[in-house]
Structure formats: C-alpha cells, structure tokens
Motif scaffolding. Structure first.
Motif, PDB file in Angstrom:
ATOM      1  N   GLY A 161       3.606   1.420  -1.299  1.00  0.00           N
ATOM      2  CA  GLY A 161       4.234   1.493  -2.605  1.00  0.00           C
ATOM      3  C   GLY A 161       5.720   1.738  -2.527  1.00  0.00           C
ATOM      4  O   GLY A 161       6.292   2.398  -3.370  1.00  0.00           O
ATOM      5  N   ARG A 181       4.292  15.572 -11.917  1.00  0.00           N
ATOM      6  CA  ARG A 181       3.000  14.881 -11.849  1.00  0.00           C
ATOM      7  C   ARG A 181       2.067  15.444 -12.933  1.00  0.00           C
ATOM      8  O   ARG A 181       1.401  14.708 -13.654  1.00  0.00           O
ATOM      9  CB  ARG A 181       2.485  15.166 -10.449  1.00  0.00           C
ATOM     10  CG  ARG A 181       1.451  14.387  -9.729  1.00  0.00           C
ATOM     11  CD  ARG A 181       1.363  12.934  -9.766  1.00  0.00           C
ATOM     12  NE  ARG A 181       2.307  12.178  -8.966  1.00  0.00           N
ATOM     13  CZ  ARG A 181       2.570  10.884  -9.199  1.00  0.00           C
ATOM     14  NH1 ARG A 181       1.966  10.221 -10.153  1.00  0.00           N
ATOM     15  NH2 ARG A 181       3.440  10.251  -8.483  1.00  0.00           N
ATOM     16  N   TYR A 237       1.641   4.501 -10.894  1.00  0.00           N
ATOM     17  CA  TYR A 237       0.901   3.356 -10.364  1.00  0.00           C
ATOM     18  C   TYR A 237      -0.292   3.734  -9.486  1.00  0.00           C
ATOM     19  O   TYR A 237      -1.326   3.080  -9.517  1.00  0.00           O
ATOM     20  CB  TYR A 237       1.854   2.449  -9.588  1.00  0.00           C
ATOM     21  CG  TYR A 237       1.266   1.108  -9.213  1.00  0.00           C
ATOM     22  CD1 TYR A 237       0.928   0.192 -10.200  1.00  0.00           C
ATOM     23  CD2 TYR A 237       1.059   0.754  -7.891  1.00  0.00           C
ATOM     24  CE1 TYR A 237       0.394  -1.041  -9.868  1.00  0.00           C
ATOM     25  CE2 TYR A 237       0.530  -0.479  -7.556  1.00  0.00           C
ATOM     26  CZ  TYR A 237       0.197  -1.374  -8.555  1.00  0.00           C
ATOM     27  OH  TYR A 237      -0.325  -2.592  -8.221  1.00  0.00           O
ATOM     28  N   ASN A 238      -0.112   4.781  -8.690  1.00  0.00           N
ATOM     29  CA  ASN A 238      -1.203   5.110  -7.773  1.00  0.00           C
ATOM     30  C   ASN A 238      -2.244   6.039  -8.366  1.00  0.00           C
ATOM     31  O   ASN A 238      -3.131   6.510  -7.664  1.00  0.00           O
ATOM     32  CB  ASN A 238      -0.647   5.699  -6.484  1.00  0.00           C
ATOM     33  CG  ASN A 238      -0.037   4.604  -5.634  1.00  0.00           C
ATOM     34  OD1 ASN A 238      -0.581   3.511  -5.542  1.00  0.00           O
ATOM     35  ND2 ASN A 238       1.122   4.879  -5.073  1.00  0.00           N
ATOM     36  N   GLU A 239      -2.114   6.344  -9.644  1.00  0.00           N
ATOM     37  CA  GLU A 239      -3.163   7.173 -10.219  1.00  0.00           C
ATOM     38  C   GLU A 239      -3.545   6.709 -11.615  1.00  0.00           C
ATOM     39  O   GLU A 239      -3.618   7.495 -12.551  1.00  0.00           O
ATOM     40  CB  GLU A 239      -2.785   8.650 -10.175  1.00  0.00           C
ATOM     41  CG  GLU A 239      -1.547   9.018 -10.915  1.00  0.00           C
ATOM     42  CD  GLU A 239      -1.529  10.532 -11.123  1.00  0.00           C
ATOM     43  OE1 GLU A 239      -0.762  11.181 -10.418  1.00  0.00           O
ATOM     44  OE2 GLU A 239      -2.277  11.045 -11.967  1.00  0.00           O
ATOM     45  N   TRP A 291       4.568  -1.829 -10.271  1.00  0.00           N
ATOM     46  CA  TRP A 291       3.999  -1.190  -9.079  1.00  0.00           C
ATOM     47  C   TRP A 291       4.902  -0.108  -8.518  1.00  0.00           C
ATOM     48  O   TRP A 291       4.473   0.704  -7.735  1.00  0.00           O
ATOM     49  CB  TRP A 291       3.648  -2.221  -8.006  1.00  0.00           C
ATOM     50  CG  TRP A 291       4.812  -3.044  -7.512  1.00  0.00           C
ATOM     51  CD1 TRP A 291       5.231  -4.231  -8.022  1.00  0.00           C
ATOM     52  CD2 TRP A 291       5.691  -2.748  -6.430  1.00  0.00           C
ATOM     53  NE1 TRP A 291       6.326  -4.688  -7.323  1.00  0.00           N
ATOM     54  CE2 TRP A 291       6.622  -3.806  -6.343  1.00  0.00           C
ATOM     55  CE3 TRP A 291       5.791  -1.693  -5.518  1.00  0.00           C
ATOM     56  CZ2 TRP A 291       7.639  -3.831  -5.384  1.00  0.00           C
ATOM     57  CZ3 TRP A 291       6.798  -1.725  -4.557  1.00  0.00           C
ATOM     58  CH2 TRP A 291       7.708  -2.785  -4.493  1.00  0.00           C
ATOM     59  N   TRP A 292       6.175  -0.096  -8.910  1.00  0.00           N
ATOM     60  CA  TRP A 292       7.041   0.976  -8.439  1.00  0.00           C
ATOM     61  C   TRP A 292       7.081   2.142  -9.436  1.00  0.00           C
ATOM     62  O   TRP A 292       7.814   3.091  -9.249  1.00  0.00           O
ATOM     63  CB  TRP A 292       8.445   0.468  -8.150  1.00  0.00           C
ATOM     64  CG  TRP A 292       9.150  -0.106  -9.361  1.00  0.00           C
ATOM     65  CD1 TRP A 292       9.882   0.606 -10.284  1.00  0.00           C
ATOM     66  CD2 TRP A 292       9.203  -1.470  -9.787  1.00  0.00           C
ATOM     67  NE1 TRP A 292      10.367  -0.242 -11.253  1.00  0.00           N
ATOM     68  CE2 TRP A 292       9.970  -1.512 -10.972  1.00  0.00           C
ATOM     69  CE3 TRP A 292       8.679  -2.648  -9.272  1.00  0.00           C
ATOM     70  CZ2 TRP A 292      10.210  -2.708 -11.665  1.00  0.00           C
ATOM     71  CZ3 TRP A 292       8.932  -3.831  -9.966  1.00  0.00           C
ATOM     72  CH2 TRP A 292       9.677  -3.852 -11.139  1.00  0.00           C
ATOM     73  N   LYS A 327      -7.754  -0.779 -11.339  1.00  0.00           N
ATOM     74  CA  LYS A 327      -6.699   0.067 -10.785  1.00  0.00           C
ATOM     75  C   LYS A 327      -5.613  -0.837 -10.230  1.00  0.00           C
ATOM     76  O   LYS A 327      -5.859  -1.969  -9.870  1.00  0.00           O
ATOM     77  CB  LYS A 327      -7.273   0.948  -9.672  1.00  0.00           C
ATOM     78  CG  LYS A 327      -8.356   1.908 -10.135  1.00  0.00           C
ATOM     79  CD  LYS A 327      -7.794   3.103 -10.879  1.00  0.00           C
ATOM     80  CE  LYS A 327      -8.859   3.909 -11.603  1.00  0.00           C
ATOM     81  NZ  LYS A 327      -9.803   4.524 -10.693  1.00  0.00           N
ATOM     82  N   GLN A 328      -4.435  -0.291 -10.110  1.00  0.00           N
ATOM     83  CA  GLN A 328      -3.306  -1.025  -9.556  1.00  0.00           C
ATOM     84  C   GLN A 328      -3.065  -2.315 -10.314  1.00  0.00           C
ATOM     85  O   GLN A 328      -3.058  -3.400  -9.754  1.00  0.00           O
ATOM     86  CB  GLN A 328      -3.522  -1.293  -8.073  1.00  0.00           C
ATOM     87  CG  GLN A 328      -3.767  -0.005  -7.314  1.00  0.00           C
ATOM     88  CD  GLN A 328      -3.041   0.064  -6.006  1.00  0.00           C
ATOM     89  OE1 GLN A 328      -3.053  -0.875  -5.252  1.00  0.00           O
ATOM     90  NE2 GLN A 328      -2.388   1.183  -5.726  1.00  0.00           N
ATOM     91  N   ALA A 384       0.830  -1.194   0.000  1.00  0.00           N
ATOM     92  CA  ALA A 384       0.000   0.000   0.000  1.00  0.00           C
ATOM     93  C   ALA A 384       0.865   1.243   0.000  1.00  0.00           C
ATOM     94  O   ALA A 384       0.583   2.224  -0.679  1.00  0.00           O
ATOM     95  CB  ALA A 384      -0.916  -0.009   1.217  1.00  0.00           C
TER      96      ALA A 384
END
Lengths: 782, 413
Positions: free
Chosen positions: A321, B358, A506-508, A501-502, A514-515, A319
């Motif tokens: 990340g 970003r 990844y988190n958006e 995932w790195w 998702k993910q 989580a």
C-alpha cells in the motif's frame, strides 16, 4: 530515556551552528577548522549508554575533525552511508568509498570531508563502557581504513542495523546492543589487518578461484586456463578441485552466469536494460543459446521470467500500500538524465505568451492551461519557465484537476485547455510524463513517469532575481471554478473525489468487496442571496473503480496512474448517494510549490519544505503562503485545485475540481528578511486573515534527510507522532524568534492558545499544522 | 424539574480518580439541573490568589502536619509508606461529585448539558473579585524531553489573570521555575508529582513582565467530565476513556451537550479540571487551570429508546454543539479493558497519535453509517471532504484525536 533526537528545525539560524557543534561533540567530533560551516538542515538520532554513544547523522556537506580536548584512547568509528568521504591526514588525501569503516583516533591531525551530504553512522566508545574490564591496552594513534569483508563486514552491518533501529529498541535491548558493539571494538585494535594465514587448504584455494570467476563473469572467453593462471595453479589442479566439490568448472560458470542474469532480470533497477544487454554483460554473447539455457534452467523464457517478476513486484507494492518509488528501484532514479525526458518540448513556448497588461506599475499576466504549459506529477528545478514576472506582478493561473478524467464528459469535453492536456489516443499522448518515475515505465509498467506523483501543475513561473535564500510570498487574490464547456452541462461545475488505495481507510474496509476504490462525482453550487449565501457541493453519483484499459493498452487494476479516461460503460453509476447532504465549499489549491533544490524529478505527492502538496484548505482566497526559494527564479507551480476538503483528507482526495487562481507574487530578498515574520524560513508558512498556520511534516525535509532513498522512504515512515513533533518545534521557533518570547513563554502559550490539527494522512509525508491566532498579539490593556 | 446546588467541600470532592465506590454527593433525576462548583488542583501554585479566604477552597486544600482534609489523591495505594503521598498522585484532578442519576443502568446514555460556566473569583483582600489560573509546563508535557534552553529539563508555572470585563481573555502575571517543594508530611516533591502541594513562594523566583502584549482568548470549559467506569474500583483521572473523563477538549464549554455511555448503576457523574483556555493538543501538559462553577442539566436516555437517534450504538463519549458533532478517538478506546491489570500505568508507555487517529476514523465512520444511514463508501467520501480531524491532547497518556462534523452538512432543503 537514553534516546535523543535532534533536528535543526528546532533552532533559529543563529543558534543552529552551536546546536550542531553540541551534537558532533557528543561523539568526539568538531567541525574542521577552515571548512565550510554547516548551518543547513540536519537531523541526528543519538542514543547513549554508559561510555557509548551511537549516532546516525543526516546533514549537508561539511568536514569534521577530532574534538581537540578529548583524550580517551578508543577510536571513533565512522561508517559512511550512500556516499564516500574524503579523508585527509598528515600524509595526504584519500577517497574512502561506502562500505569502508574508518577508525579515527580521538586526537591528531585528520579530517573527514563529506563532499555531498553527511550521511553516516558514528560510534563513540570510551573506556567507561568496559567497567574496568581489561580490554588490552590499545595504542591507537593513526587513522585506519578497513575494507569490507570478514570481521569488518560483520561489525559494519551490526553497526548499521543498530543505528537504523535506534529509536525502536527498548532500553534493555539497546543496552545489550550497545555493549556488544563496544565489546567487538577492541578486536580491531588487537588483531592487525594482516591475515596470518595458516595452511592454505584446498577449500581456501577453491574459494579464491570462485571469487576470480565472480569478477570475470562478463568475459565470454573465460577459460579454466586463465582462471588457473590468475591464481598461479595448473589447469589440471583447478579441474580437480572443482570435481572434488561435486561440480565442474563449466557447469559452475554457467550456473553462476544464469543466476546473476536472473537476479538482474528481476531487479526493477535494471529494468531499463534490455534482456540481451543483461545476458551479454554476464558472458552470454549468443542470445539464442542464452534463451535456451535460461529456459532449461528456470522453465521460462527470459522475457516471460521478467514479466512475471514485474507483476510480482507490482503485487507486493500494492499489498504494501505504498505510493512512490519502491525501494529497490531507486537506483534508476540516480541514473536519470536531467531533463532529457521532461516536458515534451525541449524548447518551451515563449515565456509569458499571454500578453501582460499593465495595472499600476505592476503587470498582470495570464497563464492559460494547455499541454505545453503543465508538468504532470513532478516538480523540477530544470523546467523552462512558462512566464517570467517581476516581484509585485499579478498572474492568473488556470489549473486542472487530474481527476477530470473520472467523468470526461462533464470535466474535459468541449474544454480546449483540458482536452489538450488530457489528450491520449493510441497514437498520441500530449503529456506523456506523469510522475517522477522512469519514462520507460520499467518499474511497474503503468505508463511514462509511473504515476510517481499525480498532480497536474501549471507553470513553472519564474520570478526575476529570485535566488536561493530568498522568500517568495504568494498571495491568493482570487479563486474561481472552471465550469464545464460541454454544451450538455454548459456552465455547471463538477468535481470528483476518490476513496483510493492510498487512502487512510483502505486496509480496513468493513463492507465487501474489501479493497475497493470508489469515485464520487460532485456538482458545485454557487451561493445565492441572504441565508443561502454559502456555496456548497452535492454528490451526483458514484461508481466503483473497475480495471481500466488506457489507450496504450495498459490495464490499470487500481487507480495507479493519473488521467486514464474512464469509459462510462465499464462502471456502474449509482445515483442517490449522500442524499440530503451538502458540503460547504472551501476552495483552495492543494499544490503550491517552488522547485526543490535536491533533484531533477521530485514526486509531487509528499509535501515538504518547498511547499508542494500541502492539502491545507486554509490556502484559499485571501490567504498567503511564504515559501523558501531554493533555485534561481524560484519556479512556482500551482495545481491540485480542490473545491473542499476536510482536515485529514482521509479517503485520499478532496473534491477535486478544476479552478483558476489569481496570485500576486512578492519576492523578499535574503538581505531584507531580518525582522520580518518570514525571516529564517525553512518551511511553508501560511498566513490567513486571522491566523498564522505553520506546517509540520513527518519529515520536514525528506529529500535531505533520506538522501537518495527519500522518494521511497518518506512513504514508509510517515507518522502523525513525528508530524506533531515537527509542528511543535516549528511553532516554538516561530514564537521565540519571530515573536521574541522565551522558551518558557512559548510553551505556556502553546498549551493555552495554539491549536494543532491533522492536515492530511494520505500524502506520504503526513502533516500536522499549528494555528496561532493573530488576536493573541493585539494590544492589551489590563 | 429541580435545581440543586453542589458546593465544593471535602465531602463533595474526590481527588484524582473516578470510582463507582464513592458515595454520591448528590442524587437527582433525569431532567433535573445542578449548579456545581469545581476547583482547579493547581490552585496551590499561588495560594494567595487562588485559595486564601475562599472557604470552599481552603476546606478542600487544607493540609497541615496534623490534618489533611482530602487524604487520598489518586488511584494508587492508600497504605504507606508512600513515595509521593496517599493515592500516589496516580490521577490528579479535583473532581466534584459523583452525581448519581436515578434509574440509570449500564447500556443507557447520559446526556449532560452545560448551561453556563463562570469563573470563581479570588477572595483575598488584595485580589478580591479578580480571577486567576495557573499553567504548568510539566514533566508530562510533550515538550519536556525536547527543550532547547537550559536548565534541562525544567518545569515552569505561569500564573494568568482572567479578564471578563469585555470579551474574556487571559493575561500572564508572572512565571517561575518549579523548585523542590516539601509537603506538610515531610515528603519532598522534586517535580510536579503530587497534586495540591502548596508552593512555598520564598523558594521560587518570580519573573514578571512575561508574555507582554499577549492576550489569550478565553475558552471556559471543563477538562475532565465523565462517568465511573465499571472495570476497576479506583481509576486514575488522567487517561480519558470510553466513559469520558479527562478529554481536555475546549469545546466542552457553555452550550455543549456531552453524551456518555453509562457503565455502572446510577451513572456516577463527576466534573472537575476547570480550564480558562486551552489549545488543541494542550502541549505543555496543562491548560490555564482556573476554578469554575457550572450549571448543568442531566437527561437520561434509556437503552431501549436509543434506536434511530444519534445515540444508537454509542460506546464512547460524543459532543454536540450548536454547530458540530465531535467523536473522540484515543490511543486505546478502552485502555482499562485492553491493557489488562496494569492498564493504569501501562497506558503511558503506549501514547500515540497514530492510534488515536485510527480510532477517531473508526468512530466517525460508525457514527455516519449507524446514525445517518450512509453506506461505507458514502461515509468515507464524506469524511474525506467534510470532516475535520484535530489533535485533542498529547499529554494525558491516552492521547486524543477528535473527528468533527459540521451540522450544516446535513441541513439540506
């Protein structure tokens, strides 16, 4: 702004000592006379308010004494972090361990030596801070060492957390924090250490009894009588005191033992101890009894409980990340035995098996790739070299991408070298350690080395006579891709790119699910004639990562361990991806490293002063990288071959494609560096035909800066803003020291002509590079 | 197609701000061209070389106790008493325009092609025909709080000469440390805090023989180009935003095509902040600030025609050159909308490359998915292996990271 960062990276070697003296003097300290002067890597964060300076230092071994001219009478407060210090006073030496607080007079004959690294929080308060308020007339002329506990503890913790957040506090917040620290300080001076006591209440006795129990939990034969005796009271009185608190001695003792056991079972740092070991050292000498008691108390057997905790830790790490060591498991890192678990063969193959052939007076060597010639996921100063060569020699080094297992049929099958490295069945795993983590995989259970570091590195290659302080010049003479040896794809070249995932994205993610992680397999085409001369890559197919079970039975929910062979029937291949798009090649090596000096096992992911995972596509054919040698022999390793990559490496990987490089290694001895472009080098410096490329990082030397926490912290605190600052400072230093410009000239030139770009935002230690065109310095006639 | 000429004069410039309220200096139609003169707001760092005897420059910079040709400089207050001067220097760039485009409406996209860029030669007898620029290592520079030599802090002006006889390059002439300057209204400027204050050369110490043997390859471009935003009447020219403005990318030179989303009727295009050369990051706070003249062509793309073109869904400035597409990420993509009433001052407290990166990532992903029809997975793989992210600037409050995609990636056959 009252915040002032300091880093030795800003200064040339000759100015570093003076600059460091300035930093120390701000808190009333000076280097001790006669001690080794510190000129290595150092960082400090300082913040000031009226009469108050709070500083956090991270530097090398050294000793400090009071700055003699200082006359103020408030002591300097020093809190050592991570390692203890040696205090020398007129009366002798004393070892002071971490957690203790030192109150040091501004004058006098004392010194504090940091035998390993200087890592400390220092508070300097002068009477200005009190704005004329009466704080008593403190008389303070001798050193005091305060043990943790009570008020000292409150003060130390406040101090430490203030220092940790020193950059992020607003000016108003900082002023309030600084003032309250200053206000707490006189309390030490007015109330001496002795506890004046008062009436010894029952509660106080009970408290002491509990402390005795706490210290003796490991004793299976601990009885009420012995505890009572230790405190000089009767056993009956002891029992009465416990009853008065609604418990009993026996119940209390068992509860404490179970609590302690459960804490240790859920602590990843304890994962290398067996359950019975942990039970035993908490006073349970009968494991059947322990299991029953544990299940009764927590509803799970100790084994189930431990498994549940590991899964929880894994989930929370995913989580967050964050790659690399989780903070709480770092204790394990310290207990590593050097080399005990490194490459499988303790006695390495004969150095330089491939017979060198003469080429002029220099020899040419060849290092083919096979399981004994690689180390996977880490750098180490303790590895035996695979070849030892002379300065000026050339060497061809075969490298494999760790992503070959994304399509084993195309990138491994039929290739003896690749098969040897990737070989992994239920019975045998040729390269067991993959990463700098524990061999028992006791942190996450992913596999040996835990995938804390992922790159297959060929080497190391030792360079004769190389010593710390020298500079190793690595010229990249040629790079050729490694074609498939599978008869079905004979001669074709393939690569893989994983949006992992790195990755930065990844988190958006926008689309569902998702993910997710996506693997794209590319084919590489060599350029033709004329207009078609450019080589390029085209996507062949892609698939989403699905949980993979490795040959040892571990399930990998995400791409968390390198070299897990993908079973083709577990994923759904999608063709026609990136249709009509071809990507021009930029063949280069992501990883070129010399061994770091700080630790035996260093995660291959975060780049740093020793090179490593630079992920800069400018490191291609014809370019050169200069690396500061940190260990005897330099120990060069090469890996992470890339067919092409964009600045940023946004999704987490490049087009990862096995390649073979030919290098010439030239050693520049420390004594001969003066006046050379790479004099005073503390970072990897890249030279291409047209440019100088300087490598800035969020944390230029994260191993030195964070000490034992480095391999976790570097992932948590990366930022382009920090990397930009580092790149700026390095370029300023280069222009001033190497090109002889003044600071004003250097800054004007950086504005007008130096290009700063994003190297990568996915390798833990994020990078910004600064490019200086060589054209600027061609002769000018005006 | 018509070709207009817009010379600099107090009537054709506005100083330090974008505004939908300023009357257009020129109105033209889609497809028309214009030659537009621009002046650097740093010309007074060396009055003799960059202003003297140049009627256009003299008229704009004219400032005596009795008369100040361009009174307002910045989006700040215009009623005294002033700390620094009218407009308070909240925005510093001398902008020529605005150029109104007939029929332009919010939602449309204005394409601006830069056909040519030329330096503006000195008119002073001693330097006639030669071109000069000024670089200020200023208080808003990235380096300012991190200096290592004394005195700290300090601001430094370096005057460059631009040589265009062959491959153009710039060469330093001399530099000096900024000293407090008193303007004709009697206000003292201890730092570079208000544009157009003439530096009294008797108060400074010139240092010659600097940057000897260094020549800076020229990259003629306009640092500030953009349209009037809709949010406020007067918007500081310093932070770049969704309608462009002070992007400070040296790639916005000859041959470039910029696309801007139109926010107000008529679009209201202004251009200024001419640069002879700049590195990615503009580290010290300014480029080599040099007066330039450009030839521009304007093409209006109506909202209804955008579908299926590279401009579909465009909400930010976009650059096209012969070789590449670039999107511009900012700390705040639209800081005026995001930071509220105090946006123009607040933005300086939030500068960050991390946020700009970003933003650049998101803009490029949208571009690839909308314009090139890629799936998200394809877009991310392509960005990782084929897009380059660079630092545009770290000195304009709203910091910038650009994401660049080479066109030859799409040239498949």
């Amino acid at each position: 702004m009252s915040f002032r960062p300091f880093t030795s990276e800003s200064y040339s070697e000759s100015d570093r000592l003076e600059a460091w003296r300035d930093v120390l003097s701000a808190v009333g300290l000076a280097p001790s006379a006669g001690s080794v002067l510190h000129t290595g890597h150092a960082t400090a964060s300082r913040r000031t308010a009226e009469g108050i300076v709070l500083a956090r230092f991270a530097a090398g071994a050294q000793a400090v004494s009071p700055l003699s001219q200082a006359a103020d009478d408030m002591p300097i407060v020093l809190l050592p972090i991570e390692d203890g210090v040696t205090l020398r006073t007129g009366t002798g030496h004393q070892i002071v361990s971490t957690g203790h607080l030192l109150l040091l007079p501004r004058k006098g004959d004392w010194s504090v030596a940091f035998p390993r690294d200087m890592r400390a929080v220092i508070l300097s308060v002068t009477s200005e801070a009190f704005h004329g308020r009466k704080v008593g007339k403190p008389v303070f002329d001798e050193v005091r060492v305060l043990a943790p506990g009570g008020f000292t503890e409150v003060f130390s913790r406040t101090l430490e957390s203030a220092a940790r957040n020193i950059e992020t506090l607003s000016d108003t917040e900082w002023t309030a924090v600084a003032q309250s620290l200053a206000d707490l300080l006189p309390t030490f001076i007015r109330s001496p250490t002795t506890d004046t006591g008062g009436t010894a209440t029952q509660a106080a006795i009970l408290h002491r009894l509990c402390q005795v129990i706490e210290r003796k939990l490991d004793d299976p034969d601990l009885t009420p009588a012995r505890v009572a005796e230790a405190e000089g009271i009767s056993e009956r009185y002891l029992q009465k005191l416990f009853e008065g608190s609604g418990s009993s001695f026996t119940h209390y003792l068992r509860e404490r033992r179970l609590q302690r056991t459960s804490a240790e079972l859920s602590n990843p740092a304890e994962a290398h101890h067996s359950i019975s070991e942990i039970a035993y050292r908490n006073g349970f000498n009968d494991s059947a009894h322990f299991s029953r008691a544990f299940r009764h108390r927590f509803g799970l057997s100790p084994r189930e409980f431990r498994q549940q905790e590991i899964e929880r830790a894994t989930a929370s790490a995913a989580a967050a990340g964050q790659r690399g060591w989780p903070q709480q498991a770092l204790a394990q890192l310290r207990s590593h035995h050097p080399l005990a678990n490194a490459r499988k063969s303790v006695a390495p193959p004969q150095p330089d098996l491939a017979s060198p052939c003469a080429e002029g007076q220099h020899l040419h060597h060849h290092l083919s790739v096979e399981s004994d010639r690689v180390h996977w996921g880490y750098f180490s100063r303790s590895l035996a070299p695979q070849a030892e060569i002379n300065s000026g020699d050339t060497i061809t080094i075969e490298t494999l991408t760790q992503h070959a297992s994304d399509d084993p049929a195309r990138m491994i099958a039929g290739d003896a070298g690749a098969e040897s490295v990737f070989h992994w069945t239920r019975d045998a795993k040729n390269v067991d350690r993959r990463g700098a983590g524990p061999m028992e995989a006791s942190v996450y259970g992913r596999g040996a080395g835990e995938g804390f570091g992922v790159h297959i590195c060929t080497g190391p290659v030792a360079v004769r006579d190389a010593q710390p302080g020298d500079v190793l010049e690595v010229r990249i003479l040629d790079i050729v891709p490694r074609p498939s040896r599978n008869p079905d794809f004979e001669g074709q070249v393939f690569g893989s790119s994983v949006a992992a995932w790195w990755g930065y994205h990844y988190n958006e993610l926008l689309a569902e699910p998702k993910q997710r992680e996506a693997v794209t397999i590319y084919e590489i085409f060599a350029g033709g004639e004329g207009d078609r001369a450019e080589s390029y890559a085209r996507a062949l197919y892609s698939y989403r990562w699905e949980p993979q079970t490795d040959p040892f039975g571990v399930v990998h929910q995400t791409y968390d361990y390198p070299g897990v062979p993908i079973a083709p029937d577990t994923v759904k291949r999608r063709h026609n991806v990136l249709d009509g798009i071809r990507i021009p090649l930029r063949p280069h090596f992501g990883v070129i490293a010399v061994a770091p000096r700080e630790l035996d096992f260093v995660d291959s992911i975060p780049p740093s002063y020793f090179g490593g995972n630079l992920d800069n596509w400018r490191l291609g054919k014809g370019s050169t990288v200069y690396l500061p040698v940190s260990v005897p022999g330099a120990l060069l390793s090469v890996g992470d071959p890339h067919a092409t990559q964009g600045d940023g490496e946004l999704g987490g990987t490049a087009i990862e494609c096995s390649m073979t490089g030919t290098f010439q290694l030239i050693l520049h001895k420390k004594a001969d560096l003066a006046g050379r472009v790479f004099a005073d080098l503390t970072y990897p410096l890249i030279e291409t035909e047209t440019d100088w490329v300087l490598t800035g990082f969020s944390h230029p030397n994260y191993l030195a800066e964070f000490g034992a926490k480095g391999q976790s912290e570097v992932y948590a605190t990366s930022s382009l803003d920090l990397a930009m600052k580092d790149a700026f400072r390095k370029m300023r230093r280069f222009l001033m020291n190497i090109k002889g410009l003044t600071e004003d000239e250097a800054i004007a030139l950086m504005s007008a002509a130096v290009d700063f770009g994003v190297t990568q935002v996915v390798d833990g230690n994020w990078g910004v590079h600064a490019i200086l065109s060589k054209r600027l310095f061609e002769d000018v006639r005006i | 197609m018509k070709h207009f000429t817009l010379p600099v004069s107090p009537a054709s410039v506005h100083w330090g701000y974008f505004s939908k309220k300023v009357s257009p200096a020129l109105t033209l139609r889609s497809g028309d061209r214009a030659t537009i003169e621009t002046l650097t707001h740093h010309a007074n760092d060396d009055y003799e070389r960059m202003i003297a005897n140049d009627p256009g420059a003299e008229s704009v910079f004219h400032w005596t106790r009795e008369h100040k040709a361009v009174v307002r400089r910045g989006a700040g207050p215009t009623e005294g008493p002033f700390i620094r001067g009218s407009g308070e220097g909240v925005g510093v760039h001398l902008l020529t325009g605005p150029v109104a485009v007939e029929n332009a409406e919010p939602g449309d996209v204005l394409e601006v092609r830069i056909l040519d860029v030329r330096p503006r030669p000195s008119c002073h007898a001693c330097h006639a025909g030669r071109c000069f620029g000024s670089n200020a290592s200023a208080n808003w520079g990235f380096h300012y709080h991190d200096l290592i030599e004394e005195p700290k802090p300090r601001e430094v002006i370096t005057i460059f000469e631009l040589d265009t006889s062959g491959e153009p390059f710039a060469k330093a002439v001399y530099n000096y440390v900024w000293t407090p300057q008193t303007d004709p209204d009697g206000i003292v400027h201890p730092t570079i805090d208000y544009p157009g204050v003439r530096v009294d050369h008797t108060t400074i110490k010139k240092r010659e023989n600097i940057l000897t043997n260094v020549k800076v390859p020229a990259r003629l471009h306009f640092g500030t180009m953009g349209l009037a935003p809709s949010e406020s009447d007067f918007v500081s020219s310093i932070p770049p935003s969704y309608t462009g403005g002070n992007i400070d990318d040296w790639r916005i030179g000859k041959g470039a095509r910029m696309y801007y989303p139109v926010a107000v009727p008529g679009a209201f295009f202004s251009v200024g902040d001419p640069h002879a050369a700049q590195g990615d990051s503009e580290l010290g706070g300014t480029a080599i600030e040099t007066s330039l003249t450009g030839d521009f062509e304007f093409i209006l793309h109506k909202h209804r025609d955008l579908g299926g073109t590279p401009l579909e869904g465009l909400t930010h400035p976009l650059l096209e050159t012969d070789k590449a597409w670039s999107v511009y990420g900012f700390t705040y993509p639209n800081y005026l909308a995001e930071l509220g009433a105090d946006a123009q001052t607040e933005i300086a407290n939030h500068s960050s490359l991390d946020r700009a990166m970003r933003d650049a990532f998101r803009k490029l992903r949208r571009f690839l998915m909308t314009v090139h029809g890629l799936s998200e997975d394809e877009a991310i793989s392509l960005m990782s292996v084929g897009a380059d992210f660079g630092v545009t600037q770290v000195v304009d409050a709203n910091w910038g990271v650009h994401g660049t995609l080479r066109k030859n990636i799409f040239r498949c056959d």
